[in-house]
Design a protein around this motif. Sequence first.
Motif, PDB file in Angstrom:
ATOM      1  N   VAL A   1       0.940  -1.218   0.016  1.00 33.96           N
ATOM      2  CA  VAL A   1       0.005   0.142   0.060  1.00 33.96           C
ATOM      3  C   VAL A   1       0.944   1.225  -0.063  1.00 33.96           C
ATOM      4  N   ASP A   2       1.971   1.344   0.933  1.00 28.39           N
ATOM      5  CA  ASP A   2       2.828   2.260   0.886  1.00 28.39           C
ATOM      6  C   ASP A   2       3.305   2.638  -0.594  1.00 28.39           C
ATOM      7  N   GLY A   3       3.891   1.516  -1.267  1.00 30.01           N
ATOM      8  CA  GLY A   3       4.247   1.685  -2.553  1.00 30.01           C
ATOM      9  C   GLY A   3       3.238   2.234  -3.511  1.00 30.01           C
ATOM     10  N   LEU A   4       2.046   1.832  -3.345  1.00 33.68           N
ATOM     11  CA  LEU A   4       0.935   2.290  -4.438  1.00 33.68           C
ATOM     12  C   LEU A   4       0.903   3.705  -3.905  1.00 33.68           C
ATOM     13  N   ILE A   5       1.101   4.339  -2.885  1.00 35.33           N
ATOM     14  CA  ILE A   5       1.022   5.663  -2.537  1.00 35.33           C
ATOM     15  C   ILE A   5       2.298   6.380  -3.196  1.00 35.33           C
ATOM     16  N   ALA A   6       3.264   5.823  -3.005  1.00 33.61           N
ATOM     17  CA  ALA A   6       4.525   6.472  -3.382  1.00 33.61           C
ATOM     18  C   ALA A   6       4.651   6.658  -5.089  1.00 33.61           C
TER      19      ALA A   6
ATOM     20  N   ALA B   1      -5.038  14.066  -3.776  1.00 32.44           N
ATOM     21  CA  ALA B   1      -5.814  14.875  -3.138  1.00 32.44           C
ATOM     22  C   ALA B   1      -7.495  14.334  -3.202  1.00 32.44           C
ATOM     23  N   GLU B   2      -7.741  13.905  -4.112  1.00 33.07           N
ATOM     24  CA  GLU B   2      -8.966  13.648  -4.779  1.00 33.07           C
ATOM     25  C   GLU B   2      -9.008  12.139  -4.965  1.00 33.07           C
ATOM     26  N   PRO B   3      -9.555  11.503  -3.682  1.00 32.19           N
ATOM     27  CA  PRO B   3      -9.615   9.953  -3.718  1.00 32.19           C
ATOM     28  C   PRO B   3     -10.011   9.037  -4.738  1.00 32.19           C
ATOM     29  N   ASN B   4      -9.753   8.104  -5.440  1.00 27.38           N
ATOM     30  CA  ASN B   4     -10.214   7.347  -6.587  1.00 27.38           C
ATOM     31  C   ASN B   4     -10.893   6.055  -5.987  1.00 27.38           C
ATOM     32  N   ALA B   5     -11.205   5.370  -6.964  1.00 29.46           N
ATOM     33  CA  ALA B   5     -11.876   3.820  -6.620  1.00 29.46           C
ATOM     34  C   ALA B   5     -11.085   3.212  -5.814  1.00 29.46           C
ATOM     35  N   ALA B   6      -9.705   3.116  -6.162  1.00 30.99           N
ATOM     36  CA  ALA B   6      -8.758   2.066  -5.270  1.00 30.99           C
ATOM     37  C   ALA B   6      -8.666   2.703  -3.816  1.00 30.99           C
ATOM     38  N   ASP B   7      -8.646   3.888  -3.673  1.00 31.55           N
ATOM     39  CA  ASP B   7      -8.330   4.394  -2.378  1.00 31.55           C
ATOM     40  C   ASP B   7      -9.670   3.979  -1.520  1.00 31.55           C
ATOM     41  N   PHE B   8     -10.775   4.188  -2.369  1.00 30.40           N
ATOM     42  CA  PHE B   8     -12.081   3.657  -1.400  1.00 30.40           C
ATOM     43  C   PHE B   8     -12.116   2.335  -1.266  1.00 30.40           C
TER      44      PHE B   8
ATOM     45  N   ASP C   1       0.671   2.275  12.087  1.00 34.11           N
ATOM     46  CA  ASP C   1       0.650   3.601  12.626  1.00 34.11           C
ATOM     47  C   ASP C   1       1.983   4.205  12.034  1.00 34.11           C
ATOM     48  N   GLY C   2       1.776   5.694  11.975  1.00 34.95           N
ATOM     49  CA  GLY C   2       2.899   6.366  11.186  1.00 34.95           C
ATOM     50  C   GLY C   2       3.384   6.108   9.934  1.00 34.95           C
ATOM     51  N   ARG C   3       2.647   5.044   9.044  1.00 37.08           N
ATOM     52  CA  ARG C   3       3.114   4.950   7.747  1.00 37.08           C
ATOM     53  C   ARG C   3       2.132   5.675   6.594  1.00 37.08           C
ATOM     54  N   PRO C   4       2.385   5.753   5.564  1.00 32.37           N
ATOM     55  CA  PRO C   4       1.612   6.419   4.586  1.00 32.37           C
ATOM     56  C   PRO C   4       0.190   5.726   4.513  1.00 32.37           C
ATOM     57  N   ALA C   5       0.189   4.446   4.508  1.00 34.27           N
ATOM     58  CA  ALA C   5      -0.858   3.616   4.351  1.00 34.27           C
ATOM     59  C   ALA C   5      -1.947   3.977   5.467  1.00 34.27           C
ATOM     60  N   ALA C   6      -1.500   4.405   6.885  1.00 34.82           N
ATOM     61  CA  ALA C   6      -2.341   4.695   8.109  1.00 34.82           C
ATOM     62  C   ALA C   6      -2.590   6.128   7.576  1.00 34.82           C
ATOM     63  N   ASP C   7      -1.908   7.015   7.327  1.00 28.18           N
ATOM     64  CA  ASP C   7      -2.617   8.439   6.946  1.00 28.18           C
ATOM     65  C   ASP C   7      -3.574   8.312   5.813  1.00 28.18           C
ATOM     66  N   LEU C   8      -3.486   7.397   4.710  1.00 30.95           N
ATOM     67  CA  LEU C   8      -4.418   7.409   3.835  1.00 30.95           C
ATOM     68  C   LEU C   8      -5.627   6.844   4.590  1.00 30.95           C
ATOM     69  N   ALA C   9      -5.551   5.930   5.179  1.00 31.23           N
ATOM     70  CA  ALA C   9      -6.793   5.081   5.876  1.00 31.23           C
ATOM     71  C   ALA C   9      -7.598   6.020   6.683  1.00 31.23           C
ATOM     72  N   LEU C  10      -6.914   7.100   7.556  1.00 31.69           N
ATOM     73  CA  LEU C  10      -7.273   8.114   8.349  1.00 31.69           C
ATOM     74  C   LEU C  10      -7.942   9.039   7.859  1.00 31.69           C
ATOM     75  N   LYS C  11      -7.629   9.378   6.371  1.00 27.83           N
ATOM     76  CA  LYS C  11      -8.040  10.490   5.517  1.00 27.83           C
ATOM     77  C   LYS C  11      -9.510   9.933   4.997  1.00 27.83           C
ATOM     78  N   VAL C  12      -9.346   8.683   4.508  1.00 24.72           N
ATOM     79  CA  VAL C  12     -10.531   8.174   3.670  1.00 24.72           C
ATOM     80  C   VAL C  12     -11.813   7.714   4.843  1.00 24.72           C
ATOM     81  N   VAL C  13     -11.099   7.015   5.865  1.00 26.21           N
ATOM     82  CA  VAL C  13     -12.283   6.469   6.907  1.00 26.21           C
ATOM     83  C   VAL C  13     -12.001   7.433   8.240  1.00 26.21           C
ATOM     84  N   ALA C  14     -12.265   8.623   8.272  1.00 25.09           N
ATOM     85  CA  ALA C  14     -12.089   9.457   9.282  1.00 25.09           C
ATOM     86  C   ALA C  14     -12.879   9.177  10.610  1.00 25.09           C
ATOM     87  N   ASP C  15     -13.999   8.558  10.366  1.00 24.36           N
ATOM     88  CA  ASP C  15     -14.923   8.294  11.461  1.00 24.36           C
ATOM     89  C   ASP C  15     -14.973   6.990  11.528  1.00 24.36           C
TER      90      ASP C  15
END
Length: 113
Positions: free
Chosen positions: A38-43, A50-57, A77-91
């Motif tokens: 997942v971190d590699g896909l982000i990199a 900034a605008e999530p796509n289908a794969a983000d969801f 925690d602390g990895r790009p994958a965590a940041d994305l997860a918390l952004k897309v699924v904040a609650d």
Amino acid sequence: MAAKTAGPAIWMEQKIHKADADACRADVARVPELIDHVDGLIADGVIGDAEPNAADFQIAPSVRLLMALDQLRPLIDGRPAADLALKVVADFRGRVPAGLPDDWLPKQPAASA
């Protein structure tokens, strides 16, 4: 009625999904590898714009669900994958306290000094 049918239903689900202790242990062991992917896909810019796509969801909620397991969250925690997860699924209100055997858990890399 539910109590009488739960045992056979759980047994059948385990057989259909090949969900036994060995399979679960193997899946847990792969968590660091999967988060690396997942971190590699982000990199690579495939996900995490900034605008999530289908794969983000599709991917971020799965990572967020793994983060709900208290024993797995430190691996994420602390990895790009965590940041994305918390952004897309904040609650996300669920969490699962420790329940996996300690010897099933992947070893965490030592913290850098």
